[in-house]
Design a protein around this motif. Sequence first.
Motif, PDB file in Angstrom:
ATOM      1  N   TRP A 226      -5.442 -10.478  -1.219  1.00 46.03           N
ATOM      2  CA  TRP A 226      -6.102  -9.847  -2.742  1.00 46.03           C
ATOM      3  C   TRP A 226      -6.213  -8.461  -2.958  1.00 46.03           C
ATOM      4  CZ3 TRP A 226      -5.094 -14.748  -1.851  1.00 46.03           C
ATOM      5  CH2 TRP A 226      -5.354 -15.839  -2.740  1.00 46.03           C
ATOM      6  N   PHE A 227      -6.582  -7.812  -1.991  1.00 51.71           N
ATOM      7  CA  PHE A 227      -6.524  -6.421  -2.240  1.00 51.71           C
ATOM      8  C   PHE A 227      -5.103  -6.060  -2.666  1.00 51.71           C
ATOM      9  CE2 PHE A 227      -6.028  -2.161  -0.671  1.00 51.71           C
ATOM     10  CZ  PHE A 227      -7.074  -1.279  -0.917  1.00 51.71           C
ATOM     11  N   VAL A 228      -3.933  -6.432  -1.847  1.00 52.49           N
ATOM     12  CA  VAL A 228      -2.575  -6.006  -2.046  1.00 52.49           C
ATOM     13  C   VAL A 228      -2.531  -6.342  -3.613  1.00 52.49           C
ATOM     14  CG1 VAL A 228      -0.352  -6.098  -1.230  1.00 52.49           C
ATOM     15  CG2 VAL A 228      -2.090  -5.888   0.262  1.00 52.49           C
ATOM     16  N   SER A 229      -2.591  -7.781  -3.734  1.00 48.49           N
ATOM     17  CA  SER A 229      -2.406  -8.106  -5.150  1.00 48.49           C
ATOM     18  C   SER A 229      -2.981  -7.409  -6.292  1.00 48.49           C
ATOM     19  CB  SER A 229      -2.782  -9.633  -5.226  1.00 48.49           C
ATOM     20  OG  SER A 229      -2.548 -10.328  -6.661  1.00 48.49           O
ATOM     21  N   THR A 230      -4.308  -7.195  -6.185  1.00 46.56           N
ATOM     22  CA  THR A 230      -5.029  -6.428  -7.114  1.00 46.56           C
ATOM     23  C   THR A 230      -4.390  -4.771  -7.312  1.00 46.56           C
ATOM     24  OG1 THR A 230      -6.896  -8.022  -6.779  1.00 46.56           O
ATOM     25  CG2 THR A 230      -7.059  -5.934  -8.174  1.00 46.56           C
ATOM     26  N   ALA A 231      -4.169  -4.471  -5.985  1.00 46.13           N
ATOM     27  CA  ALA A 231      -3.589  -2.956  -6.289  1.00 46.13           C
ATOM     28  C   ALA A 231      -2.340  -2.773  -6.659  1.00 46.13           C
ATOM     29  CB  ALA A 231      -3.411  -2.539  -4.834  1.00 46.13           C
ATOM     30  N   MET A 232      -1.441  -3.645  -6.601  1.00 46.56           N
ATOM     31  CA  MET A 232      -0.243  -3.884  -7.266  1.00 46.56           C
ATOM     32  C   MET A 232      -0.240  -4.127  -8.685  1.00 46.56           C
ATOM     33  SD  MET A 232       2.057  -2.790  -4.875  1.00 46.56           S
ATOM     34  CE  MET A 232       0.651  -2.086  -4.346  1.00 46.56           C
ATOM     35  N   GLN A 348     -10.966  -7.316  -4.166  1.00 47.24           N
ATOM     36  CA  GLN A 348     -10.380  -7.227  -5.244  1.00 47.24           C
ATOM     37  C   GLN A 348     -11.096  -6.054  -6.280  1.00 47.24           C
ATOM     38  OE1 GLN A 348     -10.344 -11.180  -7.262  1.00 47.24           O
ATOM     39  NE2 GLN A 348      -8.427 -11.117  -7.457  1.00 47.24           N
ATOM     40  N   ALA A 349     -12.501  -6.138  -6.301  1.00 46.36           N
ATOM     41  CA  ALA A 349     -13.258  -5.170  -6.878  1.00 46.36           C
ATOM     42  C   ALA A 349     -12.786  -3.777  -6.523  1.00 46.36           C
ATOM     43  CB  ALA A 349     -14.750  -5.570  -6.763  1.00 46.36           C
ATOM     44  N   LEU A 350     -12.671  -3.525  -5.432  1.00 48.57           N
ATOM     45  CA  LEU A 350     -12.585  -2.067  -4.680  1.00 48.57           C
ATOM     46  C   LEU A 350     -11.235  -1.734  -4.739  1.00 48.57           C
ATOM     47  CD1 LEU A 350     -15.019  -2.242  -1.694  1.00 48.57           C
ATOM     48  CD2 LEU A 350     -15.548  -1.388  -3.670  1.00 48.57           C
ATOM     49  N   SER A 351     -10.149  -2.638  -4.909  1.00 49.12           N
ATOM     50  CA  SER A 351      -8.620  -2.433  -4.623  1.00 49.12           C
ATOM     51  C   SER A 351      -8.243  -1.442  -5.567  1.00 49.12           C
ATOM     52  CB  SER A 351      -7.954  -3.449  -4.773  1.00 49.12           C
ATOM     53  OG  SER A 351      -6.576  -3.352  -4.589  1.00 49.12           O
ATOM     54  N   PRO A 352      -8.465  -1.286  -6.781  1.00 48.53           N
ATOM     55  CA  PRO A 352      -7.797  -0.428  -8.160  1.00 48.53           C
ATOM     56  C   PRO A 352      -8.298   0.839  -7.548  1.00 48.53           C
ATOM     57  CG  PRO A 352      -8.351  -2.484  -9.023  1.00 48.53           C
ATOM     58  CD  PRO A 352      -9.104  -2.532  -7.630  1.00 48.53           C
ATOM     59  N   TRP A 353      -9.519   1.206  -7.306  1.00 46.38           N
ATOM     60  CA  TRP A 353     -10.030   2.425  -7.289  1.00 46.38           C
ATOM     61  C   TRP A 353      -9.645   3.088  -5.543  1.00 46.38           C
ATOM     62  CZ3 TRP A 353     -14.575   3.468  -3.409  1.00 46.38           C
ATOM     63  CH2 TRP A 353     -14.813   4.760  -3.372  1.00 46.38           C
ATOM     64  N   LEU A 354      -9.590   2.207  -4.575  1.00 47.55           N
ATOM     65  CA  LEU A 354      -9.325   2.606  -3.355  1.00 47.55           C
ATOM     66  C   LEU A 354      -7.663   2.921  -3.527  1.00 47.55           C
ATOM     67  CD1 LEU A 354     -11.183   0.518  -0.944  1.00 47.55           C
ATOM     68  CD2 LEU A 354     -11.490   2.881  -1.243  1.00 47.55           C
ATOM     69  N   PHE A 355      -7.042   2.179  -3.631  1.00 41.60           N
ATOM     70  CA  PHE A 355      -5.576   2.353  -3.731  1.00 41.60           C
ATOM     71  C   PHE A 355      -5.094   3.480  -4.736  1.00 41.60           C
ATOM     72  CE2 PHE A 355      -0.883   1.730  -4.767  1.00 41.60           C
ATOM     73  CZ  PHE A 355      -0.511   1.310  -3.339  1.00 41.60           C
ATOM     74  N   GLY A 356      -5.745   3.560  -5.662  1.00 39.60           N
ATOM     75  CA  GLY A 356      -5.338   4.623  -6.552  1.00 39.60           C
ATOM     76  C   GLY A 356      -5.583   5.951  -5.841  1.00 39.60           C
ATOM     77  N   MET A 357      -6.626   6.131  -4.942  1.00 41.57           N
ATOM     78  CA  MET A 357      -6.798   7.334  -4.414  1.00 41.57           C
ATOM     79  C   MET A 357      -5.637   7.453  -3.347  1.00 41.57           C
ATOM     80  SD  MET A 357     -10.961   7.996  -3.676  1.00 41.57           S
ATOM     81  CE  MET A 357     -10.998   6.611  -2.370  1.00 41.57           C
ATOM     82  N   MET A 358      -5.280   6.445  -2.512  1.00 40.05           N
ATOM     83  CA  MET A 358      -4.446   6.650  -1.712  1.00 40.05           C
ATOM     84  C   MET A 358      -2.780   6.946  -2.518  1.00 40.05           C
ATOM     85  SD  MET A 358      -5.702   5.857   1.029  1.00 40.05           S
ATOM     86  CE  MET A 358      -7.261   5.098   1.518  1.00 40.05           C
ATOM     87  N   LEU A 359      -2.663   6.252  -3.489  1.00 38.93           N
ATOM     88  CA  LEU A 359      -1.469   6.660  -4.222  1.00 38.93           C
ATOM     89  C   LEU A 359      -1.147   8.227  -4.747  1.00 38.93           C
ATOM     90  CD1 LEU A 359       1.052   5.290  -5.426  1.00 38.93           C
ATOM     91  CD2 LEU A 359      -0.230   4.910  -7.419  1.00 38.93           C
ATOM     92  N   SER A 360      -2.471   8.654  -5.198  1.00 41.06           N
ATOM     93  CA  SER A 360      -2.637  10.091  -5.542  1.00 41.06           C
ATOM     94  C   SER A 360      -2.058  11.039  -4.192  1.00 41.06           C
ATOM     95  CB  SER A 360      -3.988  10.515  -6.006  1.00 41.06           C
ATOM     96  OG  SER A 360      -4.281   9.526  -7.088  1.00 41.06           O
ATOM     97  N   ALA A 361      -2.873  10.788  -2.978  1.00 40.66           N
ATOM     98  CA  ALA A 361      -2.433  11.593  -1.827  1.00 40.66           C
ATOM     99  C   ALA A 361      -1.402  11.194  -1.258  1.00 40.66           C
ATOM    100  CB  ALA A 361      -3.812  10.954  -0.872  1.00 40.66           C
ATOM    101  N   TRP A 362      -0.867  10.120  -1.035  1.00 40.66           N
ATOM    102  CA  TRP A 362       0.337   9.736  -0.284  1.00 40.66           C
ATOM    103  C   TRP A 362       1.626   9.421  -1.042  1.00 40.66           C
ATOM    104  CZ3 TRP A 362      -2.774   6.153   3.272  1.00 40.66           C
ATOM    105  CH2 TRP A 362      -3.580   6.759   4.227  1.00 40.66           C
ATOM    106  N   GLY A 363       1.663   9.214  -2.295  1.00 38.12           N
ATOM    107  CA  GLY A 363       2.673   8.791  -2.994  1.00 38.12           C
ATOM    108  C   GLY A 363       2.878   7.300  -2.688  1.00 38.12           C
ATOM    109  N   ALA A 364       4.362   7.146  -2.710  1.00 35.17           N
ATOM    110  CA  ALA A 364       4.894   5.559  -2.256  1.00 35.17           C
ATOM    111  C   ALA A 364       4.408   5.416  -0.873  1.00 35.17           C
ATOM    112  CB  ALA A 364       6.325   5.544  -2.685  1.00 35.17           C
ATOM    113  N   GLY A 365       4.134   6.386  -0.236  1.00 31.85           N
ATOM    114  CA  GLY A 365       3.667   6.303   1.468  1.00 31.85           C
ATOM    115  C   GLY A 365       2.286   5.363   1.553  1.00 31.85           C
ATOM    116  N   ALA A 366       1.670   5.049   0.342  1.00 34.74           N
ATOM    117  CA  ALA A 366       0.534   4.248   0.284  1.00 34.74           C
ATOM    118  C   ALA A 366       0.904   2.795   0.306  1.00 34.74           C
ATOM    119  CB  ALA A 366      -0.327   4.458  -1.004  1.00 34.74           C
TER     120      ALA A 366
END
Length: 393
Positions: A226-232, A348-366
Motif C-alpha cells: 500500500w505504501f508503494v501503491s499510494t506513492a506511485m 498510505q497516509a505517510l507515503s505521499p509525503w515520505l516518497f515525495g521527499m525521497m523523490l526530491s533528493a534522489w530522483g528516479a533513484g527513489a
Amino acid sequence: MAIVGSSVRLTMLLGVTQTLAWASSYYLPAILATPMAAELGMKRHWVFAAFSLSLLITAACGPWVGQRIDRFGGRKMLSLSSLTLAAGLVLLGLAQGATGLVLGWAIMGAGMAMGLYDAAFATLTRVFGRDARRAITGVTLMAGFASTLGWPMTAWLNDVFGWREACLIWAAVQLLVCLPLHRCLPNEEERQAVSSAPPEDAEAGESATARRWTMAGLAYVFAAGWFVSTAMAAHLPGLLQETGISLATAVAAAALVGPAQVGARFAEFALMRQAHPLVAARVATCLHPLGAALLVALGMPAAGFAILHGAGNGLLTIAAGTLPLTLFGARGYGARQGWLIAPARVAQALSPWLFGMMLSAWGAGALWLTSGLLLAALATLMMIRTRSAAVRP
C-alpha cells in the motif's frame, strides 16, 4: 435465491458500489485538492494532510468495522457507509475553511473504513465462507475502473459546476445509488455456516506463536504494497519525468496503470483461481521491482514500468482479500482483516509525503526504496508455508 446461487448477483452489486465508493472518496483529492486549496486560501499540501488524517481514521476504525460485520453481516455497515460518506461529502462541499475541511475528511475516513474493500471482502466472506475468493476477485475486477470513472467524472463536474457542487453530487450518488443497493444485501440470517474448526496446520502442530508471526508478516506485506501503491498514485508522472521524458509522455504512460491493474485481475480470475493465493501475491511483489530495474538500469520505456507496476498492484489487492481467507479460514475474517490492513492504512497516509521527499533528493533513484520494500515483502511471503492453506470450510 440460494446463497451460493447469489454469488454473481452480490459480486455485481458490490462491484458497482465499490466503484462508486472509491471514486467519491479515495480518488477525490487528486482532482479537487487544487481548487479546494485555492478557494479556501490554503496550501495544496494541507488538503492532502487532511486526506492523510482520514486514512489514519480509516485504519483506527477498521478492526471495529470488521468485528461488527463478523457478527451481524455487512448490510447495515455498508448502508451506514453510504450515509457517512454522503455526510462527509456534504461537509466538504459546505466547508468555509480549514476546520470544515478537516471535519469533512475525518467523517470521510470513518465512511471509508465502513465501505471500501475491507468491509466488502468481510461481507462476502460472511455470506460465502471460504467460497468467497471468486466473488472477492470479481469485485476487485469491477472496482478496478474506479479511477477510470472517478477522475474524469470529478474533473468534468468541477469544470462544469465547481468543486463544491462536485462533492454534493457525489453525496447524492451515495444516497440515491449506493444506499439502495446496499439495502439489497443479504440479511444477517442469510449466510453460509462458518466452522470454528482450526486450520489443519494448527492440528499438525503449528503453534499459535507461529500463526501470529504469519499475521505480522502479512501485515508487513500489505503495508509495503500500500505504501508503494499510494506513492506511485501521488507521484508517478513526476517520477517518470525524472527519467528524462516529457510531462505529456509521463502522463500517458501513467494512465496505463489502471488498465494493467484490471488486466492482471482478469488474468487471476480466469487463469489463477485454482492456484494458492500465495502464488499471486509472490508474483505481485516481483513486478514493481522488476519494472524499476528495467526502467533505471536498462532504459525500458516508461509505459513498460507503468504496466508492470499496475499489474503487481492489481494482483496484490486481490491477495489482500483472499490470502488471509485461505491461510486462516473464514471465522473472524472481518476483525482479522481490520488488524491486518491497519498498518497499510498508516503507510498510505505517510507515503505521499515520505516518497515525495525521497523523490526530491534522489530522483528516479527513489525507486530503489519502493523496490526494496517489495523485495522484503517477497522474502516474507516465501517463508509462509502453503500447507497453512488447508483450512476447513
